[in-house]
Scaffold this motif. Structure first.
Motif, PDB file in Angstrom:
ATOM      1  N   UNK A 169      -9.999  -2.227   0.881  1.00  0.00           N
ATOM      2  CA  UNK A 169      -9.309  -3.252   1.484  1.00  0.00           C
ATOM      3  C   UNK A 169      -8.021  -3.533   0.957  1.00  0.00           C
ATOM      4  N   UNK A 170      -6.850  -3.666   1.654  1.00  0.00           N
ATOM      5  CA  UNK A 170      -5.500  -4.193   0.859  1.00  0.00           C
ATOM      6  C   UNK A 170      -5.164  -5.380   1.809  1.00  0.00           C
ATOM      7  N   UNK A 191       0.663   5.248  11.945  1.00  0.00           N
ATOM      8  CA  UNK A 191      -0.090   3.833  11.525  1.00  0.00           C
ATOM      9  C   UNK A 191       0.099   3.835   9.942  1.00  0.00           C
ATOM     10  N   UNK A 192       0.683   4.937   9.489  1.00  0.00           N
ATOM     11  CA  UNK A 192       1.142   4.826   8.008  1.00  0.00           C
ATOM     12  C   UNK A 192       0.094   4.774   6.957  1.00  0.00           C
ATOM     13  N   UNK A 193      -1.238   5.047   7.351  1.00  0.00           N
ATOM     14  CA  UNK A 193      -2.403   4.742   6.612  1.00  0.00           C
ATOM     15  C   UNK A 193      -3.215   3.684   6.667  1.00  0.00           C
ATOM     16  N   UNK A 194      -2.969   2.718   7.508  1.00  0.00           N
ATOM     17  CA  UNK A 194      -3.413   1.609   7.975  1.00  0.00           C
ATOM     18  C   UNK A 194      -4.084   1.736   9.242  1.00  0.00           C
ATOM     19  N   UNK A 195      -5.357   1.639   9.620  1.00  0.00           N
ATOM     20  CA  UNK A 195      -6.124   1.828  10.698  1.00  0.00           C
ATOM     21  C   UNK A 195      -6.437   0.634  11.536  1.00  0.00           C
ATOM     22  N   UNK A 245       0.748  -1.208  -0.021  1.00  0.00           N
ATOM     23  CA  UNK A 245      -0.051  -0.093   0.074  1.00  0.00           C
ATOM     24  C   UNK A 245       0.846   1.167   0.049  1.00  0.00           C
ATOM     25  N   UNK A 246       0.486   2.651  -0.226  1.00  0.00           N
ATOM     26  CA  UNK A 246       0.916   3.635  -0.297  1.00  0.00           C
ATOM     27  C   UNK A 246       0.732   4.401   0.780  1.00  0.00           C
ATOM     28  N   UNK A 247       1.453   4.928   1.741  1.00  0.00           N
ATOM     29  CA  UNK A 247       1.077   5.772   2.796  1.00  0.00           C
ATOM     30  C   UNK A 247       0.565   7.108   2.265  1.00  0.00           C
TER      31      UNK A 247
END
Length: 241
Positions: A232-233, A204-208, A179-181
């Motif tokens: 979703x990733x 969290x770098x973009x993932x919660x 994924x891309x932050x």
């Protein structure tokens, strides 16, 4: 742990109640409860002159939830090598890493009223994007027994939070290229000269939220999350410790 939020209580303390501040805070709490499907059943407001500087206040609260004991997450006994980790997006730093954020902003000589270097609006507005709440996305998966574990990505980032849902014999294996932050994290890393490992331990770098899913459930979970408006990733999988 798979519990459904039932009710919330808040505590608001200040030196002197100022018009509009307490009302705005409680309105925000009520909106959070609405998003989570729980009731705001009460709270306490305290005026303590001399304890707080003008314009300052202290805020606390707690939520009560319920889950059938047999359905408490994580179900470590059901987790196995090859289980898939699926992540959904955060809205920004949420409530973590702000000591480092303030230091970077200070070093850059920026004002919080200045234009944001990575988004529309002011820097202060961009950094205070409200934290996402995940119960609406997670509860249908929990009730459908589609997942074996949840990791809410708070302080410590993916590095420290994801392993907490794993049994001792398994570790999360996350592909940081999956994924891309978001732009805020890219700016913080560049402006602050922060090493990538430290970024992942702090933010969290973009993932919660991360779900642990058995391989044969991945397509179902991905489709259900997509129908709920998520993107979703697949972040990685579980590997032997």
């Amino acid at each position: 742990q798979g519990a459904e939020p039932l009710f919330f209580l808040d505590y608001f303390a200040t030196g002197k109640l100022e018009a509009g501040i307490a009302e705005a805070v409680v309105a925000g709490i009520a909106e959070g409860c609405r998003q989570s499907g729980c009731a705001l059943v009460g709270g306490e407001t305290a005026e303590m002159p001399g304890m707080y500087p003008p314009g300052h206040y202290d805020l606390a609260g707690f939520v009560v939830g319920a889950v059938d004991r047999a359905k408490v997450l994580p179900r470590m006994g059901d987790m196995a090598t090859g289980d898939v980790l699926i992540g959904i997006a955060s809205s920004g730093p949420h409530s973590n890493g702000y000591s480092l954020i303030r230091r970077i902003v200070e070093r850059e000589g920026l004002s919080y009223e200045a234009a944001s270097p990575f988004s529309d609006g002011t820097l202060g507005e961009a950094l205070l994007t409200p934290t996402r709440l995940y119960s609406a996305a997670a509860l249908p998966l929990i009730k459908g027994s589609l997942i074996n574990g949840l990791a809410h990505i708070t302080g410590g980032g993916l590095t420290e939070n994801t392993p907490r849902m794993c049994p001792d014999h398994l570790v999360p294996r996350i592909d940081r290229n999956s994924w891309t932050p978001g732009p805020v994290f890219q700016w913080l890393q560049e402006a602050g000269g922060v090493e990538l490992d430290e970024m992942h331990r702090t933010f969290n770098m973009g993932i919660g939220m991360v779900f642990s899913v058995e391989p044969d459930m991945v397509e179902i979970v991905m489709n259900q999350l997509s129908l709920m408006g998520e993107t979703p990733v697949v972040l990685g999988d579980l590997a032997p410790a």
